[in-house]
Design an enzyme around this catalytic site. Structure first.
Site, mmCIF file in Angstrom:
data_model
loop_
_atom_site.group_PDB
_atom_site.id
_atom_site.type_symbol
_atom_site.label_atom_id
_atom_site.label_comp_id
_atom_site.label_asym_id
_atom_site.label_seq_id
_atom_site.Cartn_x
_atom_site.Cartn_y
_atom_site.Cartn_z
ATOM 1 N N ASP A 125 -35.622 -16.797 112.471
ATOM 2 C CA ASP A 125 -36.151 -15.941 113.369
ATOM 3 C C ASP A 125 -36.091 -16.475 114.302
ATOM 4 O OD1 ASP A 125 -37.355 -13.097 111.167
ATOM 5 O OD2 ASP A 125 -38.341 -15.668 111.235
ATOM 6 N N TYR A 169 -30.564 -20.603 99.437
ATOM 7 C CA TYR A 169 -31.787 -19.964 99.146
ATOM 8 C C TYR A 169 -31.861 -20.278 97.986
ATOM 9 C CZ TYR A 169 -32.171 -16.239 102.559
ATOM 10 O OH TYR A 169 -32.051 -15.925 104.319
ATOM 11 N N ARG A 224 -26.224 -18.408 104.344
ATOM 12 C CA ARG A 224 -27.451 -17.103 104.227
ATOM 13 C C ARG A 224 -28.167 -16.667 105.458
ATOM 14 N NH1 ARG A 224 -32.300 -21.836 102.715
ATOM 15 N NH2 ARG A 224 -33.539 -21.720 104.763
ATOM 16 N N GLY A 225 -28.872 -15.942 105.153
ATOM 17 C CA GLY A 225 -30.266 -15.478 106.396
ATOM 18 C C GLY A 225 -28.767 -14.748 107.392
ATOM 19 N N GLU A 226 -28.648 -15.166 108.402
ATOM 20 C CA GLU A 226 -28.154 -13.962 109.558
ATOM 21 C C GLU A 226 -28.080 -14.936 110.626
ATOM 22 O OE1 GLU A 226 -31.016 -11.143 111.934
ATOM 23 O OE2 GLU A 226 -29.890 -11.849 113.276
ATOM 24 N N ASP A 227 -28.615 -15.974 110.800
ATOM 25 C CA ASP A 227 -27.799 -16.666 111.839
ATOM 26 C C ASP A 227 -26.409 -17.745 111.524
ATOM 27 O OD1 ASP A 227 -27.800 -18.001 115.043
ATOM 28 O OD2 ASP A 227 -28.179 -20.191 114.027
HETATM 29 O O1 TRH Z 1 -33.211 -19.788 106.843
HETATM 30 P P1 TRH Z 1 -32.820 -18.392 107.219
HETATM 31 O O2 TRH Z 1 -32.441 -18.373 105.507
HETATM 32 O O3 TRH Z 1 -33.515 -17.846 108.071
HETATM 33 C C1 TRH Z 1 -33.874 -15.834 107.871
HETATM 34 C C2 TRH Z 1 -35.240 -16.119 107.703
HETATM 35 O O4 TRH Z 1 -35.644 -15.920 106.505
HETATM 36 C C3 TRH Z 1 -35.770 -14.916 107.736
HETATM 37 O O5 TRH Z 1 -37.304 -14.935 108.262
HETATM 38 C C4 TRH Z 1 -34.992 -13.363 107.581
HETATM 39 O O6 TRH Z 1 -34.763 -12.862 108.420
HETATM 40 C C5 TRH Z 1 -33.225 -13.698 108.327
HETATM 41 O O7 TRH Z 1 -32.639 -15.053 107.089
HETATM 42 C C6 TRH Z 1 -33.004 -13.121 107.391
HETATM 43 O O8 TRH Z 1 -31.462 -18.413 107.934
HETATM 44 P P2 TRH Z 1 -30.939 -18.596 108.999
HETATM 45 O O9 TRH Z 1 -30.598 -17.212 109.689
HETATM 46 O O10 TRH Z 1 -29.187 -18.665 108.428
HETATM 47 O O11 TRH Z 1 -31.166 -19.310 109.372
HETATM 48 C C7 TRH Z 1 -30.522 -21.000 109.606
HETATM 49 C C8 TRH Z 1 -30.917 -21.563 110.144
HETATM 50 O O12 TRH Z 1 -31.264 -23.561 110.289
HETATM 51 C C9 TRH Z 1 -29.999 -21.329 111.469
HETATM 52 O O13 TRH Z 1 -29.559 -20.876 112.881
HETATM 53 C C10 TRH Z 1 -28.466 -22.140 111.262
HETATM 54 C C11 TRH Z 1 -29.659 -23.812 111.073
HETATM 55 N N1 TRH Z 1 -29.294 -25.170 110.319
HETATM 56 C C12 TRH Z 1 -29.263 -26.345 111.186
HETATM 57 O O14 TRH Z 1 -29.338 -26.048 112.832
HETATM 58 N N2 TRH Z 1 -29.070 -27.041 110.492
HETATM 59 C C13 TRH Z 1 -28.936 -27.526 109.069
HETATM 60 O O15 TRH Z 1 -28.319 -28.715 108.608
HETATM 61 C C14 TRH Z 1 -28.569 -25.968 108.489
HETATM 62 C C15 TRH Z 1 -28.392 -25.993 107.260
HETATM 63 C C16 TRH Z 1 -28.957 -24.644 108.745
#
Ligand code: TRH
Length: 363
Positions: A20, A184, A257-260
């Site tokens: 998020d 996860y 995983r997730g979105e970003d």
């Molecule tokens: O962390 P996520 O699982 O995030 C989300 C949330 O769970 C949310 O509630 C849910 O709705 C959504 O997923 C679908 O995964 P995501 O989206 O990939 O986010 C992780 C962020 O962390 C992303 O911006 C990349 C960043 N990141 C770093 O900056 N450094 C790191 O070393 C890593 C591993 C990730």
């Protein structure tokens, strides 16, 4: 001509993990750096932003960082003014006082509900839909990021692909198979580690702190690093946002995983395996399938089956070992394919630009 919508307020409630805030922070940075907007990011949990942006001071309720005003969103925020554009991220519900202030403006602001990314076709039909407020003179618009020109696009900084290509040119080729493992703690990590341990050639697997490392520790005990046959399993710190991109560029295969991180892996143009955020009644498997339908459309039947097999195995825990073998065997093809896939996605406007244009058209 419409006046420039200079002031933007982005509201973000952290549900869990980093997605998020990752999406909101990235959007805020891009609006400021590339579009000259003055952005306030209201977030209810500064500690989630800290790993992505280590210069954040979690003790400060208001602070400027990388050109963004970061404000701690508490129950009783003082509403001095509202933005010209308000982004309510992931239906987080604006504070009633703030909503009232929006309604009292002579020139009504543009109010956006930024939705989660999905490849499902229905999202294209809902993208841009208006929802009038039941009692206030305000309209909220639904903005869906996505993979086609009918959607709001994907977050992509203007410099990103050039920087990536420059990095590819300058960086020496690794001398073993390098993997990043961001997942996860529900992922079938044990089966993957077992498969890596059987590898006939050297492997290094980087495991970020947090849930991925916890999942590995649950399997292997201790605190690492670990050696499994020819596979070296290496804990790494959670990196600031831009450093994480470089890890994705460096590795031959990225688990995301997730979105970003899922989107960033696509911009990296390397083979990736996505663990989708799990939803009730397995609704996420429909979302996963919708992505695979789009993503695999340019593969032949065998390659598509391999790709689908790997994504499904990783998300269900069934058949990881054989899916991994097939996936690794086709790795060169998937690398070429993903480079083209990224180029194709990048031919559409990026999400921040699409959002700026969308809002400008609504006044
Ligand atoms: O962390 P996520 O699982 O995030 C989300 C949330 O769970 C949310 O509630 C849910 O709705 C959504 O997923 C679908 O995964 P995501 O989206 O990939 O986010 C992780 C962020 O962390 C992303 O911006 C990349 C960043 N990141 C770093 O900056 N450094 C790191 O070393 C890593 C591993 C990730």
């Amino acid at each position: 001509m419409a006046t420039m919508q200079l002031h933007w307020d982005i509201f973000c409630r952290v549900i869990d993990n980093y997605g998020d805030i990752g999406v909101c922070w990235r959007l805020a940075r891009q609006l400021s750096a590339e579009h000259g907007r003055k952005v306030r990011l209201w977030v209810d949990d500064l500690t989630s932003l800290l790993p992505l942006c280590p210069s954040v001071d979690t003790t400060k309720a208001v602070q400027a960082c990388q050109g963004i005003d970061i404000c701690l969103w508490t129950e009783n925020i003082a509403v001095d003014r509202t933005g010209d554009v308000i982004v309510e991220a992931f239906a987080c519900e604006l504070p009633p006082k703030y909503l009232q202030a929006m309604a009292e403006r002579a020139e009504k602001p543009c109010w956006i509900n930024l939705e989660y990314l999905t490849a499902e076709p229905w999202a294209e039909g809902c993208h841009g839909m208006a929802s009038p407020h039941p009692s206030l003179p305000l309209t909220k618009y639904f903005f869906f990021p996505g993979f086609s020109a009918k959607s709001g696009g994907l977050l992509r900084e203007a410099r990103l692909l050039n920087e990536r290509d420059q990095w590819f040119t300058e960086s020496p080729a690794p001398n073993c198979l390098e993997i990043s493992l961001f997942c996860y703690d529900t992922a079938p990590v044990g089966a993957l580690l077992h498969a890596l341990g059987q590898s006939p050639t050297a492997v290094t697997c980087y495991v970020p702190h947090g849930k991925p490392l916890a999942a590995v520790v649950a399997q292997l005990g201790g605190c690492g690093p670990w050696q499994l046959g020819k596979a070296h399993i290496k804990p790494i710190p959670f990196m600031p946002l831009d450093d994480y991109d470089r890890l994705l560029w460096r590795c031959d295969i990225n688990f995301v995983r997730g979105e970003d991180s899922f989107v960033r892996a696509q911009w990296a143009g390397k083979p990736f395996v996505w663990q989708i955020y799990s939803q009730d009644e397995e609704a996420h498997l429909v979302k996963l399938d919708a992505f695979l339908d789009r993503y695999c459309a340019g593969m032949d039947a065998g390659q598509a089956a391999t790709m689908r097999g790997m994504f499904l195995a990783w998300n269900t825990g069934n058949g990881v070992a054989s899916a991994w073998q097939d996936f690794v065997a086709d790795r060169d093809f998937f690398t070429r394919y993903n480079r083209d896939w990224a180029a194709r996605l990048a031919s559409a406007p990026d999400m921040a630009t699409a959002l700026v244009n969308f809002c400008a058209a609504k006044v």
